[in-house]
Design a protein around this motif. Structure first.
Motif, PDB file in Angstrom:
ATOM      1  N   GLU A  87       0.715  -1.306  -0.015  1.00 25.36           N
ATOM      2  CA  GLU A  87       0.081  -0.069   0.113  1.00 25.36           C
ATOM      3  C   GLU A  87       0.760   1.049  -0.016  1.00 25.36           C
ATOM      4  OE1 GLU A  87      -3.832   1.448   2.436  1.00 25.36           O
ATOM      5  OE2 GLU A  87      -3.527  -0.598   2.146  1.00 25.36           O
ATOM      6  N   ASP A  91       1.301   4.189  -3.119  1.00 24.42           N
ATOM      7  CA  ASP A  91       1.456   5.481  -3.052  1.00 24.42           C
ATOM      8  C   ASP A  91       2.592   6.255  -3.348  1.00 24.42           C
ATOM      9  OD1 ASP A  91      -1.298   5.740  -2.057  1.00 24.42           O
ATOM     10  OD2 ASP A  91      -0.730   5.624   0.243  1.00 24.42           O
ATOM     11  N   HIS A 121      -6.021   0.604  -5.266  1.00 23.24           N
ATOM     12  CA  HIS A 121      -5.179  -0.198  -4.919  1.00 23.24           C
ATOM     13  C   HIS A 121      -5.907  -1.644  -4.744  1.00 23.24           C
ATOM     14  CE1 HIS A 121      -3.106  -2.481  -1.401  1.00 23.24           C
ATOM     15  NE2 HIS A 121      -2.197  -2.579  -2.404  1.00 23.24           N
ATOM     16  N   VAL A 123      -7.176  -5.176  -3.473  1.00 24.40           N
ATOM     17  CA  VAL A 123      -7.046  -6.072  -2.189  1.00 24.40           C
ATOM     18  C   VAL A 123      -8.273  -7.211  -2.266  1.00 24.40           C
ATOM     19  CG1 VAL A 123      -6.312  -4.266  -0.577  1.00 24.40           C
ATOM     20  CG2 VAL A 123      -8.675  -4.695  -0.611  1.00 24.40           C
ATOM     21  N   SER A 130      -3.393  -7.321   0.205  1.00 26.89           N
ATOM     22  CA  SER A 130      -3.117  -6.797  -1.014  1.00 26.89           C
ATOM     23  C   SER A 130      -3.009  -8.005  -2.061  1.00 26.89           C
ATOM     24  CB  SER A 130      -1.822  -6.071  -0.847  1.00 26.89           C
ATOM     25  OG  SER A 130      -1.524  -5.554  -2.019  1.00 26.89           O
ATOM     26  N   GLY A 134      -2.593  -2.398  -8.426  1.00 25.24           N
ATOM     27  CA  GLY A 134      -3.507  -1.171  -8.465  1.00 25.24           C
ATOM     28  C   GLY A 134      -3.389  -0.599  -9.688  1.00 25.24           C
TER      29      GLY A 134
END
Length: 154
Positions: A87, A91, A121, A123, A130, A134
């Motif tokens: 994650e 970013d 993203h 999941v 995850s 993404g």
């Protein structure tokens, strides 16, 4: 030369390859034919297969009054992640991609504008784990001549 859409993808690819972590060969590809090797991650895949490109008639778009099309291309930058904290990695990559794309909203005059539309993203919805992928999604507005989709319209 190819459809103006292909020229747009090449311009986006050039912007993304300029990001140091994506400068190696095959780090940024338009569409992929096979699996990605774990050691190659992270990588980016450019596509527009998630949605249709829409177009509407644009009268008197050419120098001699020819008709053209106003087009809206959904361009997705699929992010394939590697990090132990995907994650955060996603970013960080978003910052790099948004900066590169934001510095060239008109993609060297090929388009009217390339606007960030959404980011996601991915999941597993049942576990929250995850999926190490993404997408960063842009809406590309551009115009072509009806008789020659390789050429931008006025």
């Amino acid at each position: 030369m190819g459809h103006l859409r292909t020229q747009i993808f090449e311009a986006v690819k050039a912007r993304l390859v300029a990001i140091p972590r994506f400068s190696d060969p095959d780090k940024v590809v338009r569409g992929r034919k096979g699996a990605i090797k774990q050691e190659a991650l992270p990588v980016l895949t450019l596509t527009w297969s998630d949605s249709n490109e829409i177009a509407s008639v644009r009268p008197s778009s050419g120098p001699n009054g020819e008709d053209g099309y106003d087009r809206s291309l959904p361009l997705s930058i699929v992010v394939h992640l590697r990090d132990d904290d995907p994650e955060v990695e996603f970013d960080e990559i978003c910052v790099e991609v948004e900066s590169a794309m934001g510095a060239a909203i008109m993609l060297d005059g090929l388009v009217i504008e390339a606007l960030l539309e959404s980011e996601r993203h991915y999941v597993n919805s049942q576990t929250g784990t995850s999926l190490c992928a993404g997408s960063i999604n842009y809406r590309i507005a551009y115009k072509t001549l009806a008789v020659d989709p390789q050429q931008p319209a006025l």
